[in-house]
Design an enzyme around this catalytic site. Structure first.
Site, PDB file in Angstrom:
ATOM      1  N   ASP A 111      38.666   5.407  21.545  1.00 36.02           N
ATOM      2  CA  ASP A 111      39.073   5.300  20.030  1.00 36.02           C
ATOM      3  C   ASP A 111      39.693   6.831  19.610  1.00 36.02           C
ATOM      4  OD1 ASP A 111      36.719   6.536  19.806  1.00 36.02           O
ATOM      5  OD2 ASP A 111      36.412   5.991  17.767  1.00 36.02           O
TER       6      ASP A 111
ATOM      7  N   ASP B   1      38.961   9.470  18.003  1.00 38.89           N
ATOM      8  CA  ASP B   1      38.030  10.623  18.312  1.00 38.89           C
ATOM      9  C   ASP B   1      37.313  10.588  19.469  1.00 38.89           C
ATOM     10  OD1 ASP B   1      36.181   8.802  17.377  1.00 38.89           O
ATOM     11  OD2 ASP B   1      35.374  10.394  16.015  1.00 38.89           O
TER      12      ASP B   1
ATOM     13  N   SER C  93      38.278   8.593  13.321  1.00 37.44           N
ATOM     14  CA  SER C  93      37.969   7.578  14.303  1.00 37.44           C
ATOM     15  C   SER C  93      38.979   6.488  14.554  1.00 37.44           C
ATOM     16  CB  SER C  93      36.582   7.215  13.774  1.00 37.44           C
ATOM     17  OG  SER C  93      35.879   6.383  15.006  1.00 37.44           O
TER      18      SER C  93
ATOM     19  N   ASP D  76      34.437   8.941  20.323  1.00 37.13           N
ATOM     20  CA  ASP D  76      33.203   8.892  20.361  1.00 37.13           C
ATOM     21  C   ASP D  76      32.802   7.402  20.909  1.00 37.13           C
ATOM     22  OD1 ASP D  76      33.913   7.486  18.172  1.00 37.13           O
ATOM     23  OD2 ASP D  76      32.309   8.608  16.920  1.00 37.13           O
TER      24      ASP D  76
END
Length: 540
Positions: free
Chosen positions: A331, A333, A184, A335
């Site tokens: 960010d 990933d 992340s 999400d």
């Protein structure tokens, strides 16, 4: 497992909120929150009440490192590898390719076993796998896929893609589970494994416990007497499929959500050199926007480095220099989403929830006129919602807890100050690009600027310091640290708050201060940080 971890586990297992537990015990929600963050211990009468309520012995609650729940699984130790956001650690240090292989081995075997509830003879599980742009993601991806196929399941590879896309594809195409390889917002040398169930949600604790047991070689916890899981042979060895079509279908889904053309919008995008680098710009360009993109040159070592939702300065400069209408920072990933208004000001997750909740309320789609946030949300955000007739329910930090509260109570929107925003109608997880689309929709429908949409929100100055420590629980419970916290609370005198919490993904204690001025926030935070250092807990 600490008492606080056990209370969190047992509470969420029976599906009640902190507020409901507090009401049952005749105490404040803040008291429950402090227990669960290991900031204080329940009194003995409350221990007895908790024991009766959860159906466990007082010994199970009081003794460290004793698992709770089904007695047949007492040998399983939870939270050794998987935290609130999956299995995360430094690649080849605390997260190795062998551990990744074992995760794949277990999941490939599990979904063909009776433990998963599958009773079909010869069933061949299907598992979809995505990854972000970190150098180690390739190593972990192939390790996981090798484990999946060695156990006789088929692996479908999405390659570089976002976490919400894996959730979407898993649910839409009826995979047994999905796996996302990402850390992340963490730096490139960290990585992680997120496991997603067939409904597109994070995997349940019980199955996670079994994964951890297998990683540690505890076959008894799996109900097996063999030294290892059986290997598939001959035609039963799993297949590997290129599944980039699934990612493309997700892009099409995002485009279909928008009801406006963005031909009059100039949008800045910061993809954090991460998973959204080839998705976000494609979506907004297809919707007609004039896009200006940064953070779209991943080299495996630069994810989140000076860019993305945790460092928006580059995007702020881009928006101001190019006179853009809005900027969106994701960010690693994707999400998360943090927005930048046309003046270069940051619009964080609290403000985004406010804007979208007000939009939903006006359309009659905000169920129970309630949103879900975490204890990290700004007090001013909660007050601003109240002024427009919207209630705010708060949970522990972590999008998992936000989603569970939304799911259990049928709430429509929730999220975190960090930019994890979940909109239940469209997704089961935070989706940064989806969040950006909904903000763009409101800009178009209201014919207003983002700064005007955010203007009604009154936020207190807030300052968070992340202190890297040797032992998170020990640092927070230290007498000197607690004394410093009490000292700061006395100085704030009700005009703000202090929050100490352990990171669920890093060896970090977060010190968060709200006060009347930014200078006061920094001064008060330093008092507590110095206490952590004086106690010998800080890693310099």
């Amino acid at each position: 497992m600490s008492i606080g971890q056990k209370i969190t586990y047992l509470r969420t297992s029976i599906g009640i909120s902190q507020e409901e537990l507090a009401e049952s015990l005749g105490i404040s929600r803040q008291s429950v929150s402090k227990w669960e963050m290991d900031q204080s211990l329940p009194q003995i009468d409350k221990i007895l009440q908790l024991s009766e309520m959860f159906g466990v012995s007082t010994d199970e609650l009081l003794k460290d490192d004793v698992a709770v729940g089904d007695s047949s699984k007492k040998g399983v130790k939870r939270k050794k590898y998987f935290g609130t956001d999956g299995f995360r650690g430094e690649a080849n240090v605390s997260l190795t390719s062998m551990q990744a292989y074992k995760v794949g081995r277990f999941l490939g075997w599990y979904f063909a076993s009776e433990l998963s509830g599958c009773q079909k003879s010869g069933y061949r599980p299907r598992i979809v796998v995505g990854k972000d742009t970190r150098r180690s993601s390739y190593m972990l991806e192939y390790s996981i896929v090798a484990g999946i196929t060695a156990s006789g399941a088929d692996a479908y590879m999405l390659h570089v893609t976002t976490t919400p896309s894996v959730s979407y594809v898993t649910r839409l195409d009826e995979f047994d589970c999905g796996i996302m390889i990402t850390a992340s917002h963490n730096p490139f040398y960290d990585n992680g494994i997120k496991v997603i169930n067939s409904h597109g949600e994070k995997l349940d604790d019980e199955t996670t416990e079994l994964i951890e047991a297998y990683i540690d070689g505890d076959m008894e916890a799996l109900g097996l007497s063999e030294p290892d899981l059986p290997l598939a042979k001959r035609a039963k060895i799993g297949c590997i499929h290129d599944y980039v079509a699934g990612r493309n279908r997700y892009i099409g889904y995002l485009i279909s959500i928008a009801s406006n053309s963005y031909k009059n919008l100039k949008i800045g995008i910061d993809s954090a050199n991460g998973a959204s680098w080839n998705i976000a710009s494609a979506v907004f360009s297809a919707l007609g926007a004039e896009t200006h993109v940064i953070g779209n040159e991943p080299d495996g070592l630069n994810v989140n480095s000076g860019c993305g939702s945790t460092n928006v300065e580059a995007l702020r400069r881009l928006v101001k220099e190019k006179h853009l209408d809005v900027g969106f920072a994701f960010d690693g990933d994707a999400d998360r989403c943090i927005a930048i208004d046309e003046n270069g000001n940051t619009v964080d997750g609290d403000a985004i929830i406010y804007i979208l909740a007000r939009r939903m309320k006006s359309k009659g789609t905000l169920s129970s006129d309630t949103v879900v946030s975490t204890v990290m949300s700004n007090s001013g955000f909660v007050g601003s919602l109240k002024k427009i007739g919207i209630k705010c329910v708060q949970t522990d930090v972590g999008d998992r807890f936000v989603y569970e509260c939304m799911h259990n109570n049928d709430y429509a929107i929730g999220g975190e100050q960090s930019g994890h925003i979940i909109m239940k109608k469209y997704a089961t997880t935070g989706d940064g690009i989806l969040t950006a689309i909904m903000i763009a929709e409101e800009i178009c429908d209201s014919k207003s600027s983002l700064s005007k949409l955010a203007e009604p929100i009154t936020l207190y100055p807030q300052h968070t310091v992340n202190v890297k420590v040797k032992d998170k629980a020990a640092a927070i419970s230290d007498e000197g640290v607690q004394s410093a916290k009490k000292q700061v609370e006395d100085m704030i005198n009700g005009n703000g708050r202090v929050l100490l919490r352990k990171s669920g993904t890093e060896p970090v204690v977060r010190v968060m201060i709200e006060a009347q001025t930014a200078d006061a926030c920094e001064k008060y935070a330093e008092v507590i940080v110095q206490a952590i250092r004086s106690g010998g807990y800080a890693v310099e």
